[in-house]
Design a protein around this motif. Structure first.
Motif, PDB file in Angstrom:
ATOM      1  N   UNK A  78       0.801  -1.228   0.000  1.00  0.00           N
ATOM      2  CA  UNK A  78       0.000   0.000   0.000  1.00  0.00           C
ATOM      3  C   UNK A  78       0.832   1.275   0.000  1.00  0.00           C
ATOM      4  N   UNK A  79       2.033   1.325   0.627  1.00  0.00           N
ATOM      5  CA  UNK A  79       2.805   2.577   0.573  1.00  0.00           C
ATOM      6  C   UNK A  79       3.085   3.055  -0.856  1.00  0.00           C
ATOM      7  N   UNK A  80       3.207   2.118  -1.809  1.00  0.00           N
ATOM      8  CA  UNK A  80       3.414   2.506  -3.205  1.00  0.00           C
ATOM      9  C   UNK A  80       2.189   3.255  -3.725  1.00  0.00           C
ATOM     10  N   UNK A  81       1.014   2.952  -3.200  1.00  0.00           N
ATOM     11  CA  UNK A  81      -0.239   3.543  -3.686  1.00  0.00           C
ATOM     12  C   UNK A  81      -0.696   4.735  -2.849  1.00  0.00           C
ATOM     13  N   UNK A  82      -0.099   4.950  -1.677  1.00  0.00           N
ATOM     14  CA  UNK A  82      -0.504   6.046  -0.808  1.00  0.00           C
ATOM     15  C   UNK A  82      -0.106   7.391  -1.387  1.00  0.00           C
ATOM     16  N   UNK A  83      -0.729   8.425  -0.883  1.00  0.00           N
ATOM     17  CA  UNK A  83      -0.355   9.786  -1.241  1.00  0.00           C
ATOM     18  C   UNK A  83      -1.199  10.766  -0.453  1.00  0.00           C
ATOM     19  N   UNK A  84      -0.754  12.002  -0.407  1.00  0.00           N
ATOM     20  CA  UNK A  84      -1.508  13.045   0.270  1.00  0.00           C
ATOM     21  C   UNK A  84      -2.713  13.427  -0.569  1.00  0.00           C
ATOM     22  N   UNK A  85      -3.726  14.013   0.079  1.00  0.00           N
ATOM     23  CA  UNK A  85      -4.898  14.500  -0.656  1.00  0.00           C
ATOM     24  C   UNK A  85      -4.448  15.476  -1.729  1.00  0.00           C
ATOM     25  N   UNK A  86      -4.928  15.279  -2.940  1.00  0.00           N
ATOM     26  CA  UNK A  86      -4.596  16.159  -4.043  1.00  0.00           C
ATOM     27  C   UNK A  86      -3.286  15.850  -4.741  1.00  0.00           C
ATOM     28  N   UNK A  87      -2.506  14.931  -4.187  1.00  0.00           N
ATOM     29  CA  UNK A  87      -1.229  14.567  -4.799  1.00  0.00           C
ATOM     30  C   UNK A  87      -1.472  13.659  -6.004  1.00  0.00           C
ATOM     31  N   UNK A  88      -0.864  14.001  -7.143  1.00  0.00           N
ATOM     32  CA  UNK A  88      -0.993  13.151  -8.320  1.00  0.00           C
ATOM     33  C   UNK A  88      -0.110  11.926  -8.153  1.00  0.00           C
ATOM     34  N   UNK A  89      -0.616  10.788  -8.592  1.00  0.00           N
ATOM     35  CA  UNK A  89       0.122   9.538  -8.540  1.00  0.00           C
ATOM     36  C   UNK A  89       0.118   8.896  -9.917  1.00  0.00           C
ATOM     37  N   UNK A  90       1.234   8.267 -10.275  1.00  0.00           N
ATOM     38  CA  UNK A  90       1.278   7.490 -11.507  1.00  0.00           C
ATOM     39  C   UNK A  90       0.815   6.083 -11.176  1.00  0.00           C
ATOM     40  N   UNK A  91      -0.087   5.547 -11.976  1.00  0.00           N
ATOM     41  CA  UNK A  91      -0.580   4.194 -11.786  1.00  0.00           C
ATOM     42  C   UNK A  91      -0.093   3.363 -12.962  1.00  0.00           C
ATOM     43  N   UNK A  92       0.649   2.294 -12.670  1.00  0.00           N
ATOM     44  CA  UNK A  92       1.114   1.385 -13.712  1.00  0.00           C
ATOM     45  C   UNK A  92       0.214   0.159 -13.708  1.00  0.00           C
TER      46      UNK A  92
END
Length: 56
Positions: A9-23
């Protein structure tokens, strides 16, 4: 077959509004990602585009 990258899950976590790359690893010709019922777009698979055949 479809697999969203990230075993933990840490790979998928992020702050509110933070953009994340999903592979996404898939043998489908096209994939679409949804979050809470809202589409965030679709992409066509390109086996020559590494990593993840362009599905990121």
């Amino acid at each position: 077959m479809i697999h969203i990258y990230g075993h933990t899950w840490p790979v998928r976590w992020g702050d509110n509004g933070e953009e994340k790359m999903v592979k996404v690893y898939a043998n489908c010709t096209e994939v679409e990602i949804f979050l809470n019922g809202k589409s965030f777009g679709s992409k066509k698979r390109n086996s020559q585009d590494y990593p993840a055949a362009g599905l990121r």
